[in-house]
Each structure stands twice: as C-alpha cells, then as structure tokens.
Motif scaffolding. Structure first.
Motif, PDB file in Angstrom:
ATOM      1  N   ALA A 118      -6.868   4.304  -9.055  1.00  0.00           N
ATOM      2  CA  ALA A 118      -5.770   3.464  -8.567  1.00  0.00           C
ATOM      3  C   ALA A 118      -6.149   1.990  -8.625  1.00  0.00           C
ATOM      4  CB  ALA A 118      -5.403   3.859  -7.137  1.00  0.00           C
ATOM      5  N   ALA A 119      -7.376   1.661  -8.232  1.00  0.00           N
ATOM      6  CA  ALA A 119      -7.828   0.268  -8.282  1.00  0.00           C
ATOM      7  C   ALA A 119      -7.919  -0.211  -9.722  1.00  0.00           C
ATOM      8  CB  ALA A 119      -9.172   0.126  -7.578  1.00  0.00           C
ATOM      9  N   ALA A 143      -5.823  -6.163 -15.339  1.00  0.00           N
ATOM     10  CA  ALA A 143      -6.054  -7.465 -15.968  1.00  0.00           C
ATOM     11  C   ALA A 143      -7.522  -7.872 -15.895  1.00  0.00           C
ATOM     12  CB  ALA A 143      -5.186  -8.536 -15.319  1.00  0.00           C
ATOM     13  N   GLU A 144      -8.241  -7.349 -14.911  1.00  0.00           N
ATOM     14  CA  GLU A 144      -9.684  -7.589 -14.804  1.00  0.00           C
ATOM     15  C   GLU A 144     -10.359  -6.516 -15.665  1.00  0.00           C
ATOM     16  OE1 GLU A 144     -11.035 -10.069 -13.098  1.00  0.00           O
ATOM     17  OE2 GLU A 144      -9.151 -10.745 -12.218  1.00  0.00           O
ATOM     18  N   HIS A 145     -10.530  -6.812 -16.946  1.00  0.00           N
ATOM     19  CA  HIS A 145     -10.916  -5.792 -17.920  1.00  0.00           C
ATOM     20  C   HIS A 145     -12.231  -5.083 -17.580  1.00  0.00           C
ATOM     21  CE1 HIS A 145      -7.552  -6.761 -20.428  1.00  0.00           C
ATOM     22  NE2 HIS A 145      -7.892  -8.051 -20.376  1.00  0.00           N
ATOM     23  N   GLU A 146     -13.259  -5.833 -17.225  1.00  0.00           N
ATOM     24  CA  GLU A 146     -14.539  -5.202 -16.911  1.00  0.00           C
ATOM     25  C   GLU A 146     -14.406  -4.300 -15.690  1.00  0.00           C
ATOM     26  OE1 GLU A 146     -19.159  -6.204 -15.758  1.00  0.00           O
ATOM     27  OE2 GLU A 146     -17.893  -7.820 -16.518  1.00  0.00           O
ATOM     28  N   PHE A 147     -13.740  -4.788 -14.651  1.00  0.00           N
ATOM     29  CA  PHE A 147     -13.509  -3.983 -13.455  1.00  0.00           C
ATOM     30  C   PHE A 147     -12.767  -2.702 -13.822  1.00  0.00           C
ATOM     31  CE2 PHE A 147     -10.787  -2.525 -10.041  1.00  0.00           C
ATOM     32  CZ  PHE A 147     -11.693  -2.378  -8.998  1.00  0.00           C
ATOM     33  N   GLY A 199      -4.279 -12.295   4.213  1.00  0.00           N
ATOM     34  CA  GLY A 199      -5.252 -13.258   3.772  1.00  0.00           C
ATOM     35  C   GLY A 199      -6.365 -12.732   2.890  1.00  0.00           C
ATOM     36  N   LEU A 200      -6.724 -11.462   2.961  1.00  0.00           N
ATOM     37  CA  LEU A 200      -7.804 -10.954   2.133  1.00  0.00           C
ATOM     38  C   LEU A 200      -7.257 -10.641   0.739  1.00  0.00           C
ATOM     39  CD1 LEU A 200     -10.809 -10.254   2.276  1.00  0.00           C
ATOM     40  CD2 LEU A 200     -10.168  -7.920   2.822  1.00  0.00           C
ATOM     41  N   PRO A 201      -7.851 -11.223  -0.306  1.00  0.00           N
ATOM     42  CA  PRO A 201      -7.370 -10.953  -1.668  1.00  0.00           C
ATOM     43  C   PRO A 201      -7.421  -9.454  -1.984  1.00  0.00           C
ATOM     44  CG  PRO A 201      -8.868 -12.827  -1.657  1.00  0.00           C
ATOM     45  CD  PRO A 201      -8.933 -12.207  -0.288  1.00  0.00           C
ATOM     46  N   ASP A 202      -6.431  -9.001  -2.744  1.00  0.00           N
ATOM     47  CA  ASP A 202      -6.301  -7.571  -3.051  1.00  0.00           C
ATOM     48  C   ASP A 202      -7.556  -6.983  -3.684  1.00  0.00           C
ATOM     49  OD1 ASP A 202      -3.750  -7.514  -2.048  1.00  0.00           O
ATOM     50  OD2 ASP A 202      -2.769  -7.640  -4.008  1.00  0.00           O
ATOM     51  N   LEU A 203      -8.155  -7.711  -4.614  1.00  0.00           N
ATOM     52  CA  LEU A 203      -9.333  -7.173  -5.288  1.00  0.00           C
ATOM     53  C   LEU A 203     -10.495  -7.001  -4.313  1.00  0.00           C
ATOM     54  CD1 LEU A 203     -10.655  -6.131  -7.817  1.00  0.00           C
ATOM     55  CD2 LEU A 203     -11.162  -8.492  -8.478  1.00  0.00           C
ATOM     56  N   LEU A 204     -10.685  -7.948  -3.409  1.00  0.00           N
ATOM     57  CA  LEU A 204     -11.751  -7.801  -2.412  1.00  0.00           C
ATOM     58  C   LEU A 204     -11.453  -6.657  -1.456  1.00  0.00           C
ATOM     59  CD1 LEU A 204     -12.999 -11.328  -1.290  1.00  0.00           C
ATOM     60  CD2 LEU A 204     -14.191  -9.579  -2.600  1.00  0.00           C
TER      61      LEU A 204
END
Length: 160
Positions: free
Chosen positions: A24-25, A31-35, A90-95
């Motif tokens: 899911a992540a 868009a974060e290809h390596e991730f 406030g916490l970014p989704d990726l974090l």
C-alpha cells in the motif's frame, strides 16, 4: 492453542499485514521510485515468511492460510479503516508511512526473537531454522525504514 502456536499465528498475521502495508505504501508513494521498488521487494519477503510460517504450522496441525486475502482486498479494508481513524495533523504522509512500517517490522522482529528463543529452549530445529531464515530479512526491513526516516525527516520536517 499452546504458546508457540500463538506466536506462529501472531507472526503469520503480522507478516501478512506488513506485506499489505508495504504494498500500500509503495502504491501510495509510487512517485518516490526507489521507495516504491524497495517496498515492493521487501513485501515479497513478508509474503514468503507467511508462506513458510503456514507450512511449519501445518506440520503441527495448526492451519494458517498462506494468503487469506488478496493484497488488494486487504488494502481496501485497511484504507476504509484508515479513513475512519483520525490522523495527527502536520506529519508528512511518507514519514507517517515509514513510521508505521518500522513499528510493524519491529513487532514482527520481536516475535521472531521469541520464536527463536522458544525453539532453542525446546530443541526444535524446525522452528529455529524458520526463525533463522526469516528474522534477518525482518531486521533488514527495519534498517531500511530507519535509514529512510533518518534521511528524509530533516528534509520533510523542516521544509516550509
């Protein structure tokens, strides 16, 4: 159900949940290809762990499905549950995703360690082999998420 069977069931469920969360992540942050690619690859490890746990459990007359739901169905269920759960602002989704993945991998790691200790105490070679095969990959999942948190947190938390 004896305590070792309970740990096997917990690990099985935890590995399937981590697989689903990683997929899911990866999808959410494509868009974060390596991730995206590493998350997809490490999700396969968790899927394999669940399959191996199910095979080991079956030999002990504990029946755990290797894959009870398709990842897409599980993701839809989780998405529905997430939509109903309040999130801190406030916490970014990726974090936030990395934090959840790290905690899930850590929970699995603790259960792998419990299983390994029980296997050693009970002189159970099959369980020890299972833990020895799978636990190192879980530790790598944790190191990966921790490294990304260390790398991305400064950028994402201080960006204006």
């Amino acid at each position: 159900m004896n305590p070792v069977e309970a740990v096997l069931r917990t690990l099985h469920d935890g590995e399937l949940a981590l697989r689903d969360d990683l997929l899911a992540a990866a999808e959410e942050h494509a868009a974060e290809h390596e991730f995206h690619h590493v998350a997809t690859d490490t999700a396969r490890w968790s899927a394999e762990h669940a399959r191996l746990i199910a095979a080991t459990a079956a030999a002990r007359d504990l029946h755990l499905p290797a894959d009870p739901d398709t990842p897409a169905l599980t993701r839809l269920r989780r998405k529905a549950a997430e939509d109903l759960t309040p999130r801190p602002d406030g916490l970014p989704d990726l974090l936030e995703a990395l934090t959840a993945l790290h905690l899930a991998a850590g929970r699995n790691s603790l259960h792998w360690e419990m299983l390994a200790q029980a296997a050693q105490a009970g002189r159970d070679g099959e369980l020890l082999e299972l833990a020895s095969r799978c636990h190192p990959q879980t530790l790598r999942q944790m190191r990966w998420t921790n490294t990304l948190i260390k790398t991305l947190a400064p950028q994402l938390l201080t960006a204006s």
